[in-house]
Design an enzyme around this catalytic site. Structure first.
Site, mmCIF file in Angstrom:
data_model
loop_
_atom_site.group_PDB
_atom_site.id
_atom_site.type_symbol
_atom_site.label_atom_id
_atom_site.label_comp_id
_atom_site.label_asym_id
_atom_site.label_seq_id
_atom_site.Cartn_x
_atom_site.Cartn_y
_atom_site.Cartn_z
ATOM 1 C CE LYS A 52 0.711 -88.964 15.426
ATOM 2 N NZ LYS A 52 0.364 -90.364 15.211
ATOM 3 C CD GLN A 96 2.146 -93.583 15.909
ATOM 4 O OE1 GLN A 96 1.324 -92.742 16.264
ATOM 5 N NE2 GLN A 96 2.751 -93.515 14.742
ATOM 6 C CG ASP A 119 -4.944 -92.282 13.732
ATOM 7 O OD1 ASP A 119 -4.404 -91.257 13.285
ATOM 8 O OD2 ASP A 119 -4.351 -93.130 14.428
HETATM 9 N N1 GUN Z 1 1.745 -94.631 11.813
HETATM 10 C C1 GUN Z 1 2.116 -93.869 10.745
HETATM 11 N N2 GUN Z 1 1.206 -92.901 10.537
HETATM 12 C C2 GUN Z 1 0.253 -93.054 11.473
HETATM 13 C C3 GUN Z 1 -0.947 -92.350 11.771
HETATM 14 O O1 GUN Z 1 -1.344 -91.386 11.104
HETATM 15 N N3 GUN Z 1 -1.658 -92.813 12.841
HETATM 16 C C4 GUN Z 1 -1.260 -93.880 13.573
HETATM 17 N N4 GUN Z 1 -2.032 -94.272 14.571
HETATM 18 N N5 GUN Z 1 -0.162 -94.552 13.314
HETATM 19 C C5 GUN Z 1 0.598 -94.138 12.277
#
Ligand code: GUN
Length: 292
Positions: A52, A96, A119
């Site tokens: 990211k 996350q 998100d």
């Molecule tokens: N863990 C797996 N996919 C995601 C996501 O799209 N966002 C976040 N914050 N954690 C994740």
């Protein structure tokens, strides 16, 4: 069979974001800023967060990683979230997942300011999605909608079968596909671990979205000739013929299913890439909303 090329589509989306960010900076604005909170040292989460950050950089979005020890208390995590909620320099942030087991994830997500919840996990944003109001849509389903749109795939009146009912993918995906948008306007069936006749239902899909989290779960007998197949899964399988010792596979048996599908996403090189592109789109949206 045609490939839905996640790399190509994500590069297109990122080029659009990059041009928009560059134009805003040329006009004297600051760069958009995404923060990520990573609690603990889960290896997959570290890889996702690093990717990211790298992608932010490639489009001119500033990124900051807040790394917290896996033993922190809820109060300490709440303090970090409140700091980010109130910092005008941060447009959006993610916590996350998964969090270490001492945390109630839904409780933590509810602490995020919905206007910074890029998100799209906060109950306010999930509620807006259900009502068809403007908010943040979870990145994986949002990226899949971009794939369908940019590939010119007809969805109106089609039978869309989603396998998996997670809060992050299956549930929002089923809602998006049933809305009066384009892509959308599909007749949606949401299948899950308690579904009876899953094979028959899957085999009746015009659009099949596999988000079940089981390697190669979707086999050719579960797919109609000419179906569009979207594979959300990503799994490491041991493979001694590979230098790395493993290969990546999805929730779909690609080799067999690709012989029947009209369109299919590969793994890797599919949904994972458009997910990150959609997160960047959400960050740009948060930035634009904040600067109104
Ligand atoms: N863990 C797996 N996919 C995601 C996501 O799209 N966002 C976040 N914050 N954690 C994740």
């Amino acid at each position: 069979m045609k490939l839905i090329d996640g790399k190509l589509i994500s590069e297109q989306i990122k080029a659009e974001i990059k041009a928009e960010v560059a134009a805003m900076i040329d006009n004297g604005a600051r760069a958009p800023h995404l923060a990520a909170v990573l609690v603990g040292d889960d290896p997959a989460s570290q890889t996702y967060v690093a990717s990211k950050e790298k992608n932010c950089q490639s489009v001119g979005i500033t990124s900051t990683l807040y790394r917290l020890d896996k033993s922190i208390t809820e109060k300490e995590l709440e303090n970090t979230i409140n700091f980010l909620n109130n910092d005008p320099e941060i447009d959006g942030f993610i916590v996350q997942l998964p969090l270490p087991e001492q945390f109630d994830e839904q409780k933590i997500i509810s602490m995020i300011n919905p206007d910074k919840d890029v998100d799209g996990f906060h109950p306010v944003n999930v509620g807006k999605l259900v009502l068809g109001q403007d908010g943040f849509v979870s990145a994986t389903p949002a990226g899949i909608m971009e794939m369908l749109k940019r590939s010119g795939i007809e969805t109106v009146g089609k039978h869309c079968v989603v396998i998996g009912r997670s809060n992050i993918v299956g549930t929002p995906m089923s809602i998006l596909m049933s809305r009066t948008t384009n892509p959308g306007n599909s007749t949606v069936t949401l299948c899950h671990s308690k579904t009876q006749n899953l094979k028959e239902i899957a085999a009746s899909a015009d659009i099949l979205i596999a988000a079940i989290g089981k390697p190669r779960f979707v086999t050719a007998d579960m797919v109609k000739e000419g179906a569009v197949v979207i594979d959300v899964g990503i799994h490491r399988l041991e493979d001694s013929s590979k230098q790395s010792g493993f290969r990546l596979v999805g929730d779909v048996d690609f080799d067999e299913v690709s012989k029947k599908a009209s369109w299919i996403t590969p793994v890797p090189g599919g949904v994972g890439l458009t997910t990150i592109a959609a997160l960047l789109q959400n960050t740009l949206k948060a930035y634009k909303k904040a600067s109104l």
